[in-house]
Design a protein around this motif. Structure first.
Motif, short mmCIF file in Angstrom:
data_model
loop_
_atom_site.label_atom_id
_atom_site.label_comp_id
_atom_site.label_asym_id
_atom_site.label_seq_id
_atom_site.Cartn_x
_atom_site.Cartn_y
_atom_site.Cartn_z
N THR A 38 70.72 12.59 11.38
CA THR A 38 69.67 11.59 11.56
C THR A 38 68.71 12.03 12.66
O THR A 38 69.14 12.42 13.75
N SER B 297 62.48 12.15 21.07
CA SER B 297 63.17 12.26 19.78
C SER B 297 64.65 12.51 20.04
O SER B 297 65.03 13.04 21.08
N TYR C 220 64.20 6.98 4.93
CA TYR C 220 63.76 6.77 6.30
C TYR C 220 63.64 5.28 6.55
O TYR C 220 63.57 4.48 5.62
N SER C 221 63.62 4.91 7.81
CA SER C 221 63.42 3.51 8.17
C SER C 221 62.41 3.42 9.29
O SER C 221 62.19 4.38 10.03
N GLU D 36 61.20 0.80 12.50
CA GLU D 36 61.46 -0.37 13.33
C GLU D 36 60.21 -0.62 14.16
O GLU D 36 59.51 0.31 14.54
N GLU E 4 70.72 13.54 15.87
CA GLU E 4 72.15 13.24 15.91
C GLU E 4 72.95 14.27 15.13
O GLU E 4 72.41 14.95 14.25
N ILE F 174 59.73 2.93 15.91
CA ILE F 174 60.79 3.93 15.81
C ILE F 174 60.92 4.31 14.34
O ILE F 174 61.05 3.44 13.49
N THR G 230 65.57 10.65 14.98
CA THR G 230 64.92 9.43 15.44
C THR G 230 63.73 9.80 16.31
O THR G 230 63.87 10.58 17.24
N LYS H 258 63.29 6.58 11.75
CA LYS H 258 64.53 7.34 11.58
C LYS H 258 64.51 8.00 10.22
O LYS H 258 64.23 7.36 9.21
N CYS H 259 64.82 9.29 10.21
CA CYS H 259 64.97 10.06 8.97
C CYS H 259 66.46 10.34 8.82
O CYS H 259 67.08 10.88 9.73
N TYR H 260 67.01 9.97 7.67
CA TYR H 260 68.45 10.06 7.47
C TYR H 260 68.81 11.25 6.59
O TYR H 260 68.13 11.54 5.61
N SER I 13 63.81 -0.03 5.11
CA SER I 13 64.48 1.24 4.91
C SER I 13 64.18 1.65 3.47
O SER I 13 64.50 0.90 2.54
#
Length: 99
Positions: free
Chosen positions: A65, A58, A25-26, A28, A61, A75, A67, A77-79, A37
């Motif tokens: 991902t 939210s 995850y990251s 921002e 994608e 923010i 967001t 983000k879970c990848y 990250s």
């Protein structure tokens, strides 16, 4: 509420909605600068800046991902970048979505 175990980070949004992060995850900040990250079980202390912040919107994608945009401008983000284990799961009441 944020809970941390050896292999998961749990983000409790209320009694019904929980996001469990198990992969990368990251985070921002409000300037859109990526603070870090990381891959669970590592944790970034910036994660605690979202405590008691509302999720404004939210985006999910097609590549997996997720967001989340928070009230304070942060923010997360879970990848979905591994097939070896779950990247994250969303529990909403009795419904669970695993990615």
């Amino acid at each position: 509420m944020i809970c941390i175990s050896a292999n998961q980070i749990y983000l409790h949004f209320d009694q019904e909605v929980v996001l469990t992060v198990e992969g990368r995850y990251s985070i921002e900040d409000s300037t859109s600068a990526v603070l870090k990250s990381v891959r669970v079980p590592e944790i970034d202390v910036a994660l605690f800046d979202i405590i008691e912040q509302s999720v404004l919107r939210s985006i999910a994608e097609t590549n997996g991902t997720l967001t989340l945009f928070f009230q304070n401008g942060y923010i997360i983000k879970c990848y979905y970048d591994t097939e070896l284990y779950d990247a994250y799961r969303i529990q909403n009441g009795g419904s669970i979505t695993i990615v």
